[in-house]
Design an enzyme around this catalytic site. Structure first.
Site: not given
Length: 361
Positions: A101, A135, A94, A166, A69, A72
């Site tokens: 946004r 980072a 993200f 992580d 997908l 945007k």
């Protein structure tokens, strides 16, 4: 049928923290839909490859579906909205602000599916001075204090061998999402989790940074019992330029080893505080271990009750009998997988799911 059969997860994450979390869910029955950008997640193409696909990607994305997908585009956003309507869990990795946004922050997703459990995984969390700081793992480890004790004998920090920030975030996110699903079963309400790699890693220092946590000085590796300041929690070189470790400071281990080596006089020092008081013990053990090869020491310790181990490389470790006995390396569809570490007694032997081709549902 796995424990999570019936749970649908939308996975909008890449690289390590999110994929590790969601693969553990897929391993145990969840339907995980990996939402990838056009061209796919970058990890798909990272070497080394096995059967034409990244070993990294296969081990963190097996058992998932893939949906391409472009978020945007209006078509991509419409596709994601359709998926959200049927999902139980939404995971994104993200930077803070990106999902807002795109129109898929928690309030927007909750409006489409009030019962959804929404999990954001980021380096430093959704708020705070560092929230937008770029980072990956090592930057987080550096800012959390961990790199200061990930040092060599001369005190110089070295690149960590394990991406602890992580992986801490992945396991913390898994625990949080499962808690939220349990709560939803009682209340019918979804929830939002703000999981930071930084926050997730910090509790891992409780055993080494007690003085700093309590407002005092930072630990120094050469003086801290778990970081190289004690003879019985230490790395030693052998005569063949390989290494062994002693990994248990209980006094019974010191008695067993020092007694066998004829140095009962050092037992009291082995029990002493870490740092200078341990120097004679470390010096003796360093000289002693240098007298035989790694394999000779392994054979010598076979009948000794001491927390000892040879330092193996990954090839040696993965070829060891224990890996086979535990079923922790599995070959399927021409690929090798590290097996799920979550085992339920009485269930059939675990097998990896299929690694999805890009866009394969």
């Amino acid at each position: 049928m796995g424990k999570l059969t019936g749970i649908t997860v939308l996975d909008l994450t890449q690289f390590l923290p999110g994929p590790m979390m969601t693969v553990m869910m897929a391993d145990h029955g969840a339907r995980v839909i990996k939402v990838e950008p056009p061209g796919g997640e970058p990890v798909r193409w990272l070497a080394p490859l096995e059967n034409g696909e990244s070993v990294w990607f296969a081990n963190l994305n097996r058992g998932k579906q893939s949906r391409v997908l472009d978020l945007k585009s209006e078509a991509g956003k419409a596709g994601l909205r359709e998926l959200i309507a049927e999902a139980d869990v939404f995971v994104e990795g993200f930077r803070p602000g990106v999902m807002a946004r795109l129109g898929f922050d928690y309030p927007s997703v909750k409006a489409l599916n009030p019962g959804i459990v929404y999990c954001s995984i980021s380096a430093f969390g959704q708020h705070g001075d560092l929230a937008h700081h770029p980072a990956h793992d090592m930057v987080v480890q550096a800012l959390a204090g961990f790199m200061s004790v990930n040092d060599g004998p001369d005190g110089t920090p070295v690149v960590p061998g394990v991406p602890s920030a992580d992986l801490a975030a992945g396991t913390t996110a898994l625990a949080g999402v499962l808690m939220a699903l349990l709560a939803r079963a009682k209340t019918g309400e979804g929830d939002y989790l703000d999981i930071a790699m930084f926050d997730s890693l910090l509790p891992w220092c409780a055993h080494i940074a007690g003085s700093a946590i309590a407002g005092g000085a930072s630990p120094r590796s050469s003086e801290q019992r778990s970081l190289g300041g004690a003879g019985f929690y230490q790395v030693y070189q052998t005569s063949d330029a390989k290494y062994v470790v002693l990994g248990g400071r209980e006094i019974k281990f010191a008695r067993n080893l020092l007694g066998a080596l004829g140095r009962e006089d050092l037992i009291g020092l082995a029990e002493a505080e870490s740092g200078p008081a341990q120097a004679p013990v470390i010096a003796f053990l360093r000289e002693t271990f240098a007298g035989k090869s790694r394999d000779e020491w392994t054979a010598w310790f076979a009948n000794k009750d001491v927390a000892f181990a040879p330092v193996l490389d990954f090839r040696e470790a993965l070829d060891s009998p224990h890996i086979a006995q535990r079923g922790m390396l599995i070959e399927a569809d021409g690929r090798h997988h590290i097996a799920s570490p979550i085992r339920f007694v009485g269930e059939p032997a675990w097998m990896p799911g299929t690694v999805p081709e890009l866009g394969a549902e």
